[in-house]
Motif scaffolding. Structure first.
Motif: not given
Length: 378
Positions: A1, A3, A49, A51-52, A271
């Motif tokens: 993922m 960052k 999508q 963000p984490d 991705a």
């Protein structure tokens, strides 16, 4: 993922002769509409999508400080609101010396920005004029002083060497003036003549006097020596930092990690897909205003390409490519994939093949592009 986030501001008050980035003159441009579209694009992408944990943000250009204080405030406020709750460790904005007045620096100080990158290029006024820069040496000192007044201590400056007609003495003088500033980070790049630039057109007409390769190599050696003496270690071929001030954002690229790219002409990697946004401003605006992602082209990166890129980018760093990390990412060892290249490059004293890493020798750093090309799997 991913960052990291890159945000592109394509506006400039003047076009530098060497620059091939996506940019336009700021005068009479729909800047407010662009800021709105940029914010909308971010919202659309984050919705698709999410963000984490965003850890780094970089606003570049173009010239971000070509925005007015109000426009800058609007953009920075939106970014802070979208990233509320994210553990952002490094937030950089590119600043043009003389282009960031006290008011703009004050605006930036009110948000999460904790790092500034100044496009100095040279401390020689004649050279600055010759490469199309509008600032002068005095503007560098003014901007740094104003930045510090507004609480910024993590300041990086960019330099360029191998400029047309640049002498070794001029370069040495710029390095000494850089060292005297005692800043925590310096980036220094050799001039590359790119297509669609003023310098490229001048070269085609035989009107550009380039520095001999031997002089350029000597300039790089001078750079390494002086940075070492000032306790700025070369953590990447063109980047030097005091301990703890290495650019986290740029290490995202060199570690071949994914990142969001927002804005006209921006590039991103999400991705497993590398993509490029639409460059021309009217087309970018139209796409976003019609609620479409402004992607011009995209490419699903193959396993082979990922492994090649891991070597291209990772070898730029002083620590080199970590063998165990490579194995975890690609389920293959470096030796299994690149045994022939490693063997020949080692014999030529271009790389050091250690137990845990592969990294460039001093000679390899001088011939970096040649080394990188050898890792193309044909």
């Amino acid at each position: 993922m991913a960052k990291s986030i890159y945000i592109h501001i394509p506006f400039c008050e003047h076009i530098c002769f060497y620059c091939d980035f996506n940019k336009v003159y700021v005068e009479n441009q729909p800047v407010d509409a662009y800021i709105d579209a940029l914010i909308t694009e971010m919202e659309m992408v984050f919705s698709a999508q999410p963000p984490d944990q965003i850890e780094t943000v970089y606003i570049g250009g173009g010239t971000p400080t070509a925005l007015s204080s109000a426009q800058l405030d609007k953009l920075l406020r939106a970014v802070d609101e979208m990233l509320s709750g994210h553990p952002v460790k490094e937030y950089t904005v590119e600043v043009n010396p003389g282009g960031a007045d006290a008011e703009k620096l004050k605006v930036m100080s009110q948000y999460s920005i904790n790092r500034l990158s100044l496009g100095v290029q040279s401390f020689d006024d004649d050279l600055l004029k010759a490469i199309g820069r509008t600032h002068r040496e005095k503007d560098v000192y003014f901007t740094i002083e104003e930045a510090k007044k507004n609480g910024f201590s993590n300041i990086s400056i960019d330099l360029m060497f191998g400029l047309p007609n640049q002498t070794i003495e001029q370069w040495r003088e710029s390095i000494m003036k850089t060292v005297a500033l005692n800043l925590p980070h310096v980036s220094a790049y050799s001039l590359k003549i790119e297509e669609k630039t003023i310098f490229h057109n001048m070269m085609r007409k035989g009107k550009l006097s380039l520095v001999p390769q031997d002089d350029e190599a000597e300039m790089y050696e001078i750079l390494l020596q002086q940075m070492s003496r000032s306790l700025l270690h070369p953590y990447e071929i063109s980047n030097f930092a005091k301990e703890g001030y290495e650019s986290l954002h740029n290490q995202t690229y060199w570690a071949n990690e994914e990142y969001y790219g927002f804005g006209a002409g921006a590039h991103g990697y999400l991705a497993g897909v590398r993509y490029a946004n639409i460059g021309p401003l009217p087309h970018y605006l139209s796409a976003v205003q019609e609620n479409n992602l402004p992607i011009k082209e995209s490419h699903n990166v193959t396993l082979q390409e990922k492994m090649e890129e891991e070597m291209f980018m990772g070898l730029r760093m002083d620590k080199g490519v970590d063998k165990q990390r490579f194995l975890r990412k690609y389920q293959k060892s470096i030796e299994e994939v690149f045994s022939r290249q490693i063997s020949s490059l080692e014999e030529e004293d271009l790389i050091i093949n250690e137990m845990e890493t592969i990294r460039l020798t001093q000679r390899g750093k001088l011939l970096g592009n040649e080394v990188f090309e050898r890792f193309l799997l044909i």
